[in-house]
Scaffold this motif. Structure first.
Motif, PDB file in Angstrom:
ATOM      1  N   GLU A 124      45.073  36.801  46.275  1.00  0.00           N
ATOM      2  CA  GLU A 124      43.336  36.927  47.426  1.00  0.00           C
ATOM      3  C   GLU A 124      43.661  38.905  46.650  1.00  0.00           C
ATOM      4  O   GLU A 124      42.863  39.610  46.405  1.00  0.00           O
ATOM      5  N   GLN A 125      44.397  39.153  46.544  1.00  0.00           N
ATOM      6  CA  GLN A 125      44.715  40.228  45.590  1.00  0.00           C
ATOM      7  C   GLN A 125      43.721  40.427  43.975  1.00  0.00           C
ATOM      8  O   GLN A 125      43.723  40.909  42.988  1.00  0.00           O
ATOM      9  N   ALA A 126      44.580  38.764  43.096  1.00  0.00           N
ATOM     10  CA  ALA A 126      43.681  39.425  41.812  1.00  0.00           C
ATOM     11  C   ALA A 126      42.390  38.571  41.581  1.00  0.00           C
ATOM     12  O   ALA A 126      42.066  38.865  41.411  1.00  0.00           O
ATOM     13  N   LYS A 178      37.412  41.106  40.974  1.00  0.00           N
ATOM     14  CA  LYS A 178      35.805  41.873  41.796  1.00  0.00           C
ATOM     15  C   LYS A 178      35.907  43.344  42.028  1.00  0.00           C
ATOM     16  O   LYS A 178      34.979  44.107  41.522  1.00  0.00           O
ATOM     17  N   ALA A 179      36.839  43.872  41.651  1.00  0.00           N
ATOM     18  CA  ALA A 179      36.615  45.017  41.192  1.00  0.00           C
ATOM     19  C   ALA A 179      36.602  45.205  39.424  1.00  0.00           C
ATOM     20  O   ALA A 179      36.993  46.279  39.456  1.00  0.00           O
ATOM     21  N   VAL A 186      34.477  34.276  37.580  1.00  0.00           N
ATOM     22  CA  VAL A 186      33.323  35.454  37.966  1.00  0.00           C
ATOM     23  C   VAL A 186      33.198  35.705  38.805  1.00  0.00           C
ATOM     24  O   VAL A 186      33.284  35.985  40.069  1.00  0.00           O
ATOM     25  N   ASN A 187      31.394  35.162  38.608  1.00  0.00           N
ATOM     26  CA  ASN A 187      30.542  34.769  39.875  1.00  0.00           C
ATOM     27  C   ASN A 187      30.522  34.461  40.834  1.00  0.00           C
ATOM     28  O   ASN A 187      29.968  34.983  41.948  1.00  0.00           O
TER      29      ASN A 187
END
Length: 136
Positions: free
Chosen positions: A41-43, A48-49, A129-130
């Protein structure tokens, strides 16, 4: 790391395998070893950022890109890399097997991906990434 080095030899491993792939594969097959301090989740939030690594298609004798190349902590780099490796595997397990065989034969990661998946490292990364960004 050891598996690929034994099949490829140290020279080809260094030249053909970028650090993200070597680390990502190791974390993936070990079930998270080496990236314990960063969860998926952190990754995903970092991706996303746009706080990510940018994977290269081959290794280097002198200038391997590592976590610090992207202003990431090592565990974040390892987790993002392992998530990309896992995505490649899950996208098409037979193609992933072909990818590993091509690496054993001396291809770079980018060459092996193009031959196995019909897209290169950066194209695959952008798709990955998408997919991450599409998850709410």
């Amino acid at each position: 790391h050891l598996h690929l080095r034994q099949y490829m030899g140290r020279w080809d491993y260094q030249l053909n395998i970028p650090s993200w792939f070597g680390e990502g594969l190791a974390v993936y097959v070990s079930g998270g070893g080496g990236a314990e301090k960063v969860g998926r989740e952190q990754a995903a939030a970092a991706i996303k950022a746009d706080k990510t690594m940018i994977p290269d298609g081959a290794g280097s004798l002198l200038w391997q890109k590592t976590a610090s190349s992207f202003d990431l902590l090592p565990h974040m780099f390892y987790r993002q890399a392992s998530m990309y490796v896992e995505w490649l595997h899950d996208l098409n397990p037979p193609h992933f097997k072909q990818l590993i065989k091509r690496l054993h034969a001396g291809s770079t990661v980018d060459e092996a991906m193009r031959a196995s998946y019909r897209f290169g490292v950066l194209d695959g990364w952008n798709r990955f990434v998408n997919d991450i960004k599409a998850i709410p």
